[in-house]
Structure formats: C-alpha cells, structure tokens
Design a protein around this motif. Sequence first.
Motif, PDB file in Angstrom:
ATOM      1  N   GLN A 170       0.821  -1.200   0.000  1.00  0.00           N
ATOM      2  CA  GLN A 170       0.000   0.000   0.000  1.00  0.00           C
ATOM      3  C   GLN A 170       0.860   1.257   0.000  1.00  0.00           C
ATOM      4  OE1 GLN A 170      -2.981   0.271   3.135  1.00  0.00           O
ATOM      5  NE2 GLN A 170      -4.436   0.530   1.462  1.00  0.00           N
TER       6      GLN A 170
ATOM      7  N   LEU B 107       0.174   3.795  -3.140  1.00  0.00           N
ATOM      8  CA  LEU B 107      -0.463   5.100  -2.970  1.00  0.00           C
ATOM      9  C   LEU B 107       0.511   6.203  -3.400  1.00  0.00           C
ATOM     10  CD1 LEU B 107      -2.271   4.653   0.465  1.00  0.00           C
ATOM     11  CD2 LEU B 107      -3.349   4.921  -1.772  1.00  0.00           C
TER      12      LEU B 107
ATOM     13  N   ARG C 271      -5.609  11.984   1.826  1.00  0.00           N
ATOM     14  CA  ARG C 271      -5.357  11.340   3.115  1.00  0.00           C
ATOM     15  C   ARG C 271      -5.811   9.877   3.036  1.00  0.00           C
ATOM     16  NH1 ARG C 271      -2.785  15.225   3.713  1.00  0.00           N
ATOM     17  NH2 ARG C 271      -2.863  16.797   5.388  1.00  0.00           N
ATOM     18  N   TYR C 272      -5.041   9.012   3.699  1.00  0.00           N
ATOM     19  CA  TYR C 272      -5.432   7.606   3.836  1.00  0.00           C
ATOM     20  C   TYR C 272      -5.293   7.203   5.293  1.00  0.00           C
ATOM     21  CZ  TYR C 272      -5.436   2.566   3.791  1.00  0.00           C
ATOM     22  OH  TYR C 272      -5.728   1.259   4.080  1.00  0.00           O
TER      23      TYR C 272
ATOM     24  N   ASP D 117      -8.690   0.772  -0.487  1.00  0.00           N
ATOM     25  CA  ASP D 117      -9.006   2.175  -0.733  1.00  0.00           C
ATOM     26  C   ASP D 117      -7.814   2.880  -1.370  1.00  0.00           C
ATOM     27  OD1 ASP D 117     -11.097   1.260   0.805  1.00  0.00           O
ATOM     28  OD2 ASP D 117     -11.281   3.076   1.986  1.00  0.00           O
ATOM     29  N   TRP D 118      -8.075   3.748  -2.350  1.00  0.00           N
ATOM     30  CA  TRP D 118      -6.977   4.519  -2.944  1.00  0.00           C
ATOM     31  C   TRP D 118      -7.488   5.835  -3.502  1.00  0.00           C
ATOM     32  CZ3 TRP D 118      -9.660   1.860  -6.678  1.00  0.00           C
ATOM     33  CH2 TRP D 118      -9.692   2.381  -7.967  1.00  0.00           C
ATOM     34  N   TYR D 119      -6.561   6.761  -3.702  1.00  0.00           N
ATOM     35  CA  TYR D 119      -6.850   8.031  -4.362  1.00  0.00           C
ATOM     36  C   TYR D 119      -5.673   8.352  -5.259  1.00  0.00           C
ATOM     37  CZ  TYR D 119      -3.621  10.003  -0.964  1.00  0.00           C
ATOM     38  OH  TYR D 119      -2.501  10.262  -0.214  1.00  0.00           O
TER      39      TYR D 119
ATOM     40  N   ASP E 271     -12.410   2.146  -4.151  1.00  0.00           N
ATOM     41  CA  ASP E 271     -12.456   1.237  -2.993  1.00  0.00           C
ATOM     42  C   ASP E 271     -12.639  -0.179  -3.517  1.00  0.00           C
ATOM     43  OD1 ASP E 271     -12.849  -0.131  -0.654  1.00  0.00           O
ATOM     44  OD2 ASP E 271     -14.583   1.024   0.011  1.00  0.00           O
TER      45      ASP E 271
ATOM     46  N   TYR F 266     -14.441  10.794  -1.259  1.00  0.00           N
ATOM     47  CA  TYR F 266     -14.134   9.992  -0.072  1.00  0.00           C
ATOM     48  C   TYR F 266     -14.625   8.563  -0.287  1.00  0.00           C
ATOM     49  CZ  TYR F 266     -19.048  11.041   0.649  1.00  0.00           C
ATOM     50  OH  TYR F 266     -20.404  11.176   0.463  1.00  0.00           O
ATOM     51  N   THR F 267     -14.122   7.634   0.528  1.00  0.00           N
ATOM     52  CA  THR F 267     -14.613   6.256   0.508  1.00  0.00           C
ATOM     53  C   THR F 267     -15.594   6.054   1.656  1.00  0.00           C
ATOM     54  OG1 THR F 267     -12.681   5.516   1.777  1.00  0.00           O
ATOM     55  CG2 THR F 267     -12.559   5.342  -0.619  1.00  0.00           C
TER      56      THR F 267
ATOM     57  N   ASP G 275     -11.169   1.024   6.207  1.00  0.00           N
ATOM     58  CA  ASP G 275     -10.194   1.976   5.692  1.00  0.00           C
ATOM     59  C   ASP G 275     -10.895   3.258   5.255  1.00  0.00           C
ATOM     60  OD1 ASP G 275      -9.070  -0.511   5.819  1.00  0.00           O
ATOM     61  OD2 ASP G 275      -7.820  -0.250   4.071  1.00  0.00           O
TER      62      ASP G 275
ATOM     63  N   ALA H  24     -10.218   6.729   2.674  1.00  0.00           N
ATOM     64  CA  ALA H  24      -9.445   7.557   1.747  1.00  0.00           C
ATOM     65  C   ALA H  24     -10.224   8.843   1.522  1.00  0.00           C
ATOM     66  CB  ALA H  24      -9.201   6.836   0.427  1.00  0.00           C
TER      67      ALA H  24
END
Length: 718
Positions: free
Chosen positions: A482, A486, A501-502, A514-516, A532, A649-650, A697, A699
């Motif tokens: 991760q 990321l 932010r994670y 979860d990722w961005y 997600d 957001y997730t 999680d 994100a």
Amino acid sequence: MARADSVGAATDAVVQALARAAVSAVEAVGGYAGGVYLRSRSGELLQLALFTGLPLPLFRPWWRMQVNRPFPVAEAYRSGQAVHLADAASAMSRFPQLVAGLPFPFASLYEPLIAGTERFGVLLVLRPATPGVPVGARDRRRLREAAEGLAHELTALSAAGEPVVWEDDPVTVPAAPPEAETGALGARRAVDRLAQAVLSLDRQGRIGFVNSAAEHLLGVGVGQLHGRLLWEAVPWLGHPSHDDHFRAVFMSSEPVHFSARRGRHPPGEWLSVGLYPAPDGVTVTIGTADPPAHAPAPAADPGAGSPAEQASALYRPVALAIALTEAVTARQVSAVVTEELLPAFGGRQLAIYLLDERHLHLAWETGFPQGFLNRFDGVALDVRLPGVETLTTGRPLFFESMQRLAAAYPGIPLDADVGARAFLPLIASGRPVGSCILGFDSPRGFSPEERTVLTALAGLIAQALARARRYDSEAALAHGLQAALLPHRLPVRQHVDTVGRYLPGSAGMDVGGDWYDVVETGSGRLALVIGDVQGHGVAAAATMGQLRSAVRAFALAGSTPEQVVRGTNRLLIDLDPGQFASCCYVVLDPASGSAQAVRAGHPQPLLRRPDGRTEVLDLAGGVVLGIDPEATYPVTELRLAPGAVLALYTDGLVELPGVDIDEGVERLRLALASGPPVPLAETADRLIGDAADRPDDIALLLASLTGGCERAGTQDTL
C-alpha cells in the motif's frame, strides 16, 4: 437425552442409500461406527444424516457442523480431499478442537462425497486407534470406493428429483443384524446370582440382557429395561457429568469406572458403575459403593470436585474461548491464554516461546521472577531443556514437583524450590510453532484427563499463534504494497490545490483496497480519482495497485472519463472475476473550472461553495466495477468556482455499524461546512480526525480552485 428413531420400513431412498454405504464402509475398514454428513439447504451447515455404531444422544454437539469450522469433517468437505487420523496424536496436531471435545484414543477417517462438481457431504468411519501407524493404502482405497459408490447413488437420486440435503435430526441404523441368543441357561443363572446389576448394551446404547439384581439396584422393573436406551430407562445415568464416561467406552477399547448417585432430588445412595467395551456392545455393571472422596461436581459448578473433574467441566468453555477469540496478534493470543487457561487449571506462571530459525525466542511471560527466563531466550533446538524437547519430540512433559524436574534435567536453573511444571508442544497442522510452559506454586499431580485436555489446548494455542504470525507477515507485506502503490506526492498546479489522506481501519488486516490519485492528463487538465476495492489484505492491496495503474494509463492516453471507467471495469473482470470495486473519476480544467465526472457505485462527492453552503452532489452513476462487462457510465458536466472545495471519499469515512449511511454523509457535510476551507491540508485533517477508530479503511481527496480561472455563466457555477 434426546432419542433418534431407528430406520424403519418407511425409510426413503436417500436414507436407504446412506445406510447401505455407512454399514458397508464400517465393515470394510474394520470400524466400529460410521455415518454420513449431508449439506443443508443453505449450504452453510453439514448435518449428520445417519449414524451407526454409537448412541446418538451422546454425540448431539456434533450433529451439526459449520462448513468453515476447523474440524476434519468440514475440512474434507471444503477441500474435497480425504482426511485420515490414525490416532489422537495426529488428530491433536491437525484438529485440536476435535480432541478437546473427544479426548479419547480413536481413529477417524473422512471421505468427501463428490460427483463431478457436486459435493453432497462426507462419509466417515470411526475405528480403534493405531498409534504411530498411518491408515493403510487398502483401507484408504476401500473407503474411497464406498464414498464414490454412494456419491453415484446420490447423483442418480438427485436427478430423479430426490432432494439430497438434510435438515432433520440424524437417524440411526444397526451396524449388523442382531445375533440370536446363544448363552447357556447355566451362564444366565450364574449372572443372576451376582449382587451387582449386569446389563448388556448394543452399539446404539439399547439394553439387551438384564440380570435379576438390576431390578432391585436400579429401582426399575426388568420389563421396563429391555429394548430401551439406557439413559431413558435409567435417567440418573444420563446426567451430563457422566456423558464423557460413556463416550469414552464407546469410542475406545478401555474399561471405564466411575461413581454415580442414584437419583438427584433427593440424592440417593452412591453406586459404582463399570463399563466394559467390546466390538458388539458394552457390558454395564452397577453395585453399591461408599461415597467417593471427591463427589462429581454439578454441571454448573466447575470449581468443585477433584482436579480431574474440574478439568472435565472446564475444558469445553476454555476451548471455546480460545477458538472464538478474535485475537490476531501473538501478544493478544498470549493474553487470552493468561486470562483463560491459567485460572482454569490453577496455574500462576506462563511462558510462551516461538520458533524462529531453529531457535526458541521468548514471546510472552507472566508470573516468573523478573529476568529469570532471559537465560533461555534464543536457545537452539539441540540444547537439552524441557521446553526444547517437548517441541522436538511432540510430547508434553509433566513434572509433579520441582525436585522431579531437577532430577530429569540435572543442573537446570530453577526459579523456586516448590511447585509443578507442564511443558506443552505448540504444533499446528504438523508444523512446530514453539512451546508453552505452565507453572504452579505447589506440587500437584496431573490426571490423565488433565494431560489430554492441556495437550489439546496447546494445539489450539499453536493454531492461534500460527495464524497470528501469518497475520503479521501478511500485514507487513500489505502495508508495504500500500505504501508503494499510494501516491507519495500529488501534482502541484497553478490555480488548484489538492490534498489526499489515507487512514487504515482499526479491525482485521488494517489495510485494504481504498486509494486516491491525481493524474496530469497532458492536456492541461487534472484527473481526480478515488476508489475502494472489496476486501482487505494483500489481495485487496494488489488489486488496488492494478486498478490505479490502469486508470493512470487510460488517463494519460487521452481517454474520455467514460472510456477510462469502462476500460477499468473490463480490466478488473479479466484480472479477477468475482472481485469488484467502486470508483469516482473527475476530470478538472483548473483554468476554466469546468469538470466532467463519472461514478461507478461510489458514494456521491460533496461540494462546498465559496459562500460556505455545502451539498451532496447528485452525479449519475453506473454499477460497481467488476460486475458487468457491458456496463455504461454516464458523464455529468460540472463547473467549479474559485474558492469551491470538492471532496471525494470512501465509505469508511461515513459508515458506522448500526447507523444509516445517510446519517454519516450528513455528518461529513456539516463538518465540511463548519470550518474555514483553507488551508486545505487542515480541512482534510479535521475531516478524518474523528474517524481514527473506524473499523474500515478511509481515503479522502480534496480539490479546491484558488482563483484565476475564467469566469463562467452563473447558473452552472458551483
């Protein structure tokens, strides 16, 4: 005790097939009992459909089995592979929970019932243990042939419309036709002269022969005994405190003796009960006896009685506590052992050593003098110490006093002059994990029951520790994946700020999918991405990395937002059928503020306007990625004004157990509206600050126009 009716003339075709297969399998491999588990309608349970050779009421806890439980019948069903346990040692190393509930010497063989892709259940046989001698090839073949024949019959019955599932209590059939009476009249008269009651039971627990003294001692007429289950005819023998004695004699070849009280309300006189097993049944003798030194404890009071009786009453809740614990780290497992195991057996000291690179390292200790165990930390497997030898031999070591420990290991350092020690091997699925030391303040004996229970519990502890070590390894790998996948930094562009932010979840593997991302598309625009992936752990993190790479590749190639999401959807279906993910993809032109958004099953973004008004956007959307290869994803046109903040957001940020997700979205909207929008990094920290203990999680990706973009029409300016 519950009664399971015998099979009669009205038995349907499925039960007849099960009965033929079970009886023939028992005879083929020299067993004394056997049966068939069938799947339930839901598919989540295996239900004992038919059994032969043992009294069913004694084995009610095993009538139903979850398919995901760590028991051999469930393992055979899940894996489609046979499980052969030749003795208690092999059962302990692989399935300690089985031995914790049935601590007797027996062998058990399990063969899945499979026909093509269809799994009906499991055929099983119990037989005498063969310590150190594995199940032979001939018996394996015979059992497999019996299972294949039964699976073929069940397939034909299923094709004919018979439902091959089981929802009712099991039925029982005799292992062989009852033999005719052949005893001489003189033998009967000889037994009738005895002052003891003598009864003969078949393998189902039904009473056959009864001598004359039984009527007086049991207080039941002979006519009321013959043909009935023992525990129905003599209810005081059916007290739960006696169940293990009867289970033991029916499952092993050793006689069993115990004391029982005739009647409970009011308590009657004490009687001595003897159980003598044979392949065709059990002989029961009952005579008068003096009150025992330690009366059996009531079922609700495990603290009374002898140590052996305490162990018998306690091992089930202790095993259950360990089996059901959600401890995921070695430290949590050790804490559970300290809290549950030591009080159950009156222990005061505990040490757990874990094996690494052929050396034992101290992982946990309590109750020993400070620093005493340091000298044993890191010892190699060739050192002669009880904690080492219990692991290398696989045998537990019990020392009733410190003097006996010192005599067995001359020169070994001792932490006290008095006390007792138990050294238990921690072996999970045949693989060494470490060793466990239990210490007691006073000299004490260890009954056979306690030794069996402690050894079985050591197997449970070993499995929990092995699982914890796998968790630690997988967590480290997943965290590394991760961190690598990321983005380490986001692009810096004029007229727009972005902050990501994670936050890992507080439950389970702590890493997920979860990722961005923020991608410079090459046309002066920015792609804002959040997604997600279902699940947690290495698999979810790896899939997340693949999807992030795919989105970046499509975006850099100049694909439209709809093409990016459609292409990623098809890629996920090709990579991992059955896996799915949500995603929101927004392409923003910082110069003009115009944006195009596509949503695939993801939560709606939030928008804070320059005047502070904050709303939940209503973006058209398609299904989550990974479901439909032909899915389409509509595009929504937007325009952001300078000073506006877009929040992606997730669901981990807005979901809480037992709370509607709309309430979580509303709380997030109010939080975004309540504070100043800049600096953007402080806004991001504030939004996730209250979510540190969320189980899932999180994100978060924020984007804000900072000014200088071209003016647009007033109606569609956000």
